[in-house]
Scaffold this active site. Sequence first.
Site, PDB file in Angstrom:
ATOM      1  N   CYS A 100      -1.238   6.739   7.097  1.00 14.66           N
ATOM      2  CA  CYS A 100      -0.986   7.844   6.171  1.00 14.66           C
ATOM      3  C   CYS A 100      -2.056   7.893   5.097  1.00 14.66           C
ATOM      4  O   CYS A 100      -2.016   7.117   4.136  1.00 14.66           O
ATOM      5  CB  CYS A 100       0.394   7.705   5.542  1.00 14.66           C
ATOM      6  SG  CYS A 100       0.802   9.038   4.393  1.00 14.66           S
ATOM      7  N   CYS A 103      -0.731   8.820   1.642  1.00 14.97           N
ATOM      8  CA  CYS A 103      -0.043   7.719   0.952  1.00 14.97           C
ATOM      9  C   CYS A 103      -1.029   6.702   0.388  1.00 14.97           C
ATOM     10  O   CYS A 103      -0.857   6.217  -0.738  1.00 14.97           O
ATOM     11  CB  CYS A 103       0.901   7.004   1.927  1.00 14.97           C
ATOM     12  SG  CYS A 103       2.007   8.068   2.852  1.00 14.97           S
ATOM     13  N   ASP A 104      -2.045   6.362   1.160  1.00 14.59           N
ATOM     14  CA  ASP A 104      -2.869   5.199   0.826  1.00 14.59           C
ATOM     15  C   ASP A 104      -4.324   5.504   0.495  1.00 14.59           C
ATOM     16  O   ASP A 104      -5.065   4.598   0.094  1.00 14.59           O
ATOM     17  CB  ASP A 104      -2.837   4.208   2.004  1.00 14.59           C
ATOM     18  CG  ASP A 104      -1.429   3.720   2.306  1.00 14.59           C
ATOM     19  OD1 ASP A 104      -0.619   3.634   1.365  1.00 14.59           O
ATOM     20  OD2 ASP A 104      -1.132   3.440   3.481  1.00 14.59           O
TER      21      ASP A 104
END
Length: 297
Positions: A100, A103-104
């Site tokens: 992701c 997300c990261d």
Amino acid sequence: MPAGGQLLITTDVENYPGFPEGIQGPELVDRMRRQAARFGAEFVDDNVTQVDFSHRPFLVTTGSRGAFRAEAVIIATGANARWLDLPSETALKGKGVSACATCDGFFFKGKELAVVGGGDTAMEEALFLTTFAPHVTIIHRRGGLRASVIMQQRARANPKISFLFDSEIAEVLGAGSVEGVQVRHLPTGKLSHLKVQGLFVAIGHVPATEVFRGHLELDAKGYVRVHELTQTSVEGVFAAGDVHDHRYRQAVTAAGDGCRAAIDAERWLAEQSHARSTHAAPSVTPPRATSRAPTAR
């Protein structure tokens, strides 16, 4: 996947409201669970093995805790990211290996990165990562991309993105963090080393919907089809989160979906209750008026 889904294998969650310093995925799951328990939610930690949505009350059967009946059901079983199934990949999940970018990606500022995949998701991930990384290499097994024309054009036009075609990841390199990947050129079998500090796997997701097949309408990829936000093809059965959403796949959007599904289910149950009470109410025939005079005695 245990209760908590993808958050259980997510390290820092930076885009969930209310946590300006971020929060670990497992901690966020624990906080959500404790909050639900505070309002009386009961938890059954077991896998659903069978459902019957043909009539109400619906029947939901678990592996070891028996069957449960319900007037309404909310499905929030999520979706699991596809992985390369390499031991080295598994060992470095959360340590430079991710599925992701949204997300990261923030944690990879100034680092060389690689993205595996050739579809729209891979192009979106790579384009997003160029916001933080000086260079992103897209590695794809085929000789051409599967992404839509517009997404291919955007990726190819970005000077920070390059491509390795007809290639696959043979090994993820590094001890405590990703230090590179070993790439196999499929036509020749030749191995080469690509120095990167992060690997993003973007080869799709698998919705956890197998148990609902034949009971609910699913799309071609197995995601639950919803009508009017959260209502599924069966009246009284609702869906929330990644089990139907294959676009956003974020904890915050799934939480919003859960709120909508709960409100939809609550209102639907109230409507059903009102309809039953109205239908069951006995009819009262008013007394008929009479003009007959009383009899004198």
